[in-house]
Design an enzyme around this catalytic site. Structure first.
Site, PDB file in Angstrom:
ATOM      1  N   GLY A  31     -12.756  29.566 -26.123  1.00 52.07           N
ATOM      2  CA  GLY A  31     -12.507  29.728 -27.437  1.00 52.07           C
ATOM      3  C   GLY A  31     -11.051  30.654 -27.679  1.00 52.07           C
ATOM      4  O   GLY A  31     -10.524  30.901 -26.745  1.00 52.07           O
ATOM      5  N   LYS A  53      -9.820  37.378 -21.446  1.00 52.84           N
ATOM      6  CA  LYS A  53      -9.120  37.357 -22.768  1.00 52.84           C
ATOM      7  C   LYS A  53      -7.582  37.645 -22.516  1.00 52.84           C
ATOM      8  O   LYS A  53      -7.310  38.736 -21.993  1.00 52.84           O
ATOM      9  CB  LYS A  53      -9.523  38.248 -23.643  1.00 52.84           C
ATOM     10  CG  LYS A  53      -8.982  38.050 -25.177  1.00 52.84           C
ATOM     11  CD  LYS A  53      -9.439  39.042 -26.088  1.00 52.84           C
ATOM     12  CE  LYS A  53      -8.399  38.703 -27.664  1.00 52.84           C
ATOM     13  NZ  LYS A  53      -8.968  39.947 -28.662  1.00 52.84           N
ATOM     14  N   ASP A 150     -17.738  43.436 -39.061  1.00 55.21           N
ATOM     15  CA  ASP A 150     -18.176  42.151 -39.302  1.00 55.21           C
ATOM     16  C   ASP A 150     -19.217  41.721 -38.376  1.00 55.21           C
ATOM     17  O   ASP A 150     -19.266  40.646 -37.768  1.00 55.21           O
ATOM     18  CB  ASP A 150     -16.929  41.237 -38.945  1.00 55.21           C
ATOM     19  CG  ASP A 150     -17.188  39.689 -39.895  1.00 55.21           C
ATOM     20  OD1 ASP A 150     -18.013  39.379 -40.337  1.00 55.21           O
ATOM     21  OD2 ASP A 150     -16.202  38.757 -38.996  1.00 55.21           O
TER      22      ASP A 150
END
Length: 371
Positions: A31, A53, A150
């Site tokens: 992603g 990442k 979040d």
């Protein structure tokens, strides 16, 4: 183009050049987001699958450098089985002058709670286990003085053994609780704009720039408010729409609650609403057990000062069959003194130093080796 550093190799993935350690092979794109991209890989040392990442241009500006430093510090601070942590961090760059980026290695979980909920009906036992793990992770991060802004099913990573992790990075990807870029130590500058609307607590909507640790950390269970979304048949188009729907379930707040609000506009809005009685949760959640309904009622309290904390929720009778105090640990307080620092880019780079994959404070040597 120069040859890769010894112990590294290069591979182009979705038009981006990756230069990673030899130990990580079979890179596959997972992603991407505003601040970075993620690949899965196999760690040849352990034989396990990991997520790597790569940050986009972390030293393009002072703000991005500070964010990158914060993310790395937060990931390193988290050492809990239900919170995403860091396994390795490395850079192919060999000197401070050439230091332009680094890679973060984290556990690969495989899916998230949002996807699981879309494709299967969860049993009561499985729900109990997942919520228990989430609360353990929340108790841990709240005890460190950090909040997650979040928290939603897409940020709850789950593996095939139903083990859950809270994920935090600068963008959400389908692995654990992954939003450390949005996770911040409590400060006076926080707003609700980074929080997905369905998952905003009422106090975030009402107070905006008056977001305090009492509002969202020590008493934070705002991540449970999405349950209210399932009570209504349409999407909300504004924060006030959402607040109105929440109050259809929780009832119109008391005058004491209204007086606590710091925003006069919020006070006026609440006073303008027609009086609504609190709904009977058992009649709304017809298929939930009585203990689950009771726990949810304690979580969905409009007044944050009266709302159950993660630590308190863990003591609820609903979790009695799986409750294990030894697993419900607290964290060391997170040192956020650097958050008040405004450094030039070169100085931010000096805050990073890598030795055997570990972040350390660098020496004053301008040509410090980053290995």
């Amino acid at each position: 183009m120069s040859s890769p550093k010894n112990g590294f190799y290069r591979q182009e993935i979705t038009k981006t050049l990756w230069e990673v350690r030899d130990r990580y092979r079979d890179l596959q794109p997972v992603g991407s987001g505003a601040y970075g991209t993620v690949c899965s890989a196999v760690d040849r040392r352990s034989g396990t699958k990991v997520a790597i990442k790569k940050l986009y241009r972390p030293f393009q500006s002072q703000i991005l450098a500070k964010r990158a430093y914060r993310e790395l510090r937060l990931l390193k601070h988290m050492k809990h089985e239900n919170v995403i942590g860091i396994l390795d961090v490395f850079t192919p760059d060999v000197t401070l002058e050439k230091f332009n980026g680094f890679y973060l290695v984290m556990p690969f979980m495989g899916t998230d709670l949002s996807k699981i909920m879309k494709h299967e009906k969860l049993s009561e036992d499985r729900i109990q286990f997942l919520v228990y793990q989430m609360l353990k992770g929340l108790k841990y991060i709240h005890s460190s003085g950090i909040i997650h802004r979040d928290l939603k099913p897409g940020n709850l990573a789950v593996n095939e053994d139903c083990e859950l992790k809270l994920v935090w990075v600068y963008f959400v990807f389908l692995l654990q609780i992954l939003d450390f870029g949005l996770a911040r130590h409590t400060d006076a500058e926080m707003t609700g704009y980074v929080v997905t609307r369905w998952y905003r607590a009422p106090e975030v909507i009402l107070n905006w720039m008056h977001y305090t640790q009492t509002d969202c950390s020590s008493k934070e269970t705002h991540h449970f408010y999405p349950v209210v979304k399932d009570f209504v048949p349409y999407f909300w188009y504004s924060d006030l729409d959402q607040l109105t729907e929440i109050m259809k379930i929780t009832g119109t707040p008391s005058q004491d609650f209204v007086q606590k609000l710091k925003s006069q506009d919020a006070k006026n809005y609440i006073k303008s609403l027609p009086k609504v009685q609190k709904k009977d949760f058992a009649s709304v959640l017809k298929h939930a057990s009585p203990l689950a309904v009771n726990l949810l009622e304690n979580m969905l309290v409009l007044d944050a000062e009266e709302r159950v904390t993660a630590a308190e929720a863990l003591m609820h009778p609903y979790f009695e069959p799986i409750h294990d105090p030894e697993e419900e640990i607290e964290a060391e307080k997170y040192d956020d003194t650097f958050d008040n620092m405004d450094l030039p880019l070169d100085e931010w780079k000096r805050e990073f130093s890598f030795k055997n994959g570990q972040l350390e404070r660098p020496s004053q040597n301008k040509n410090i080796l980053l290995c």
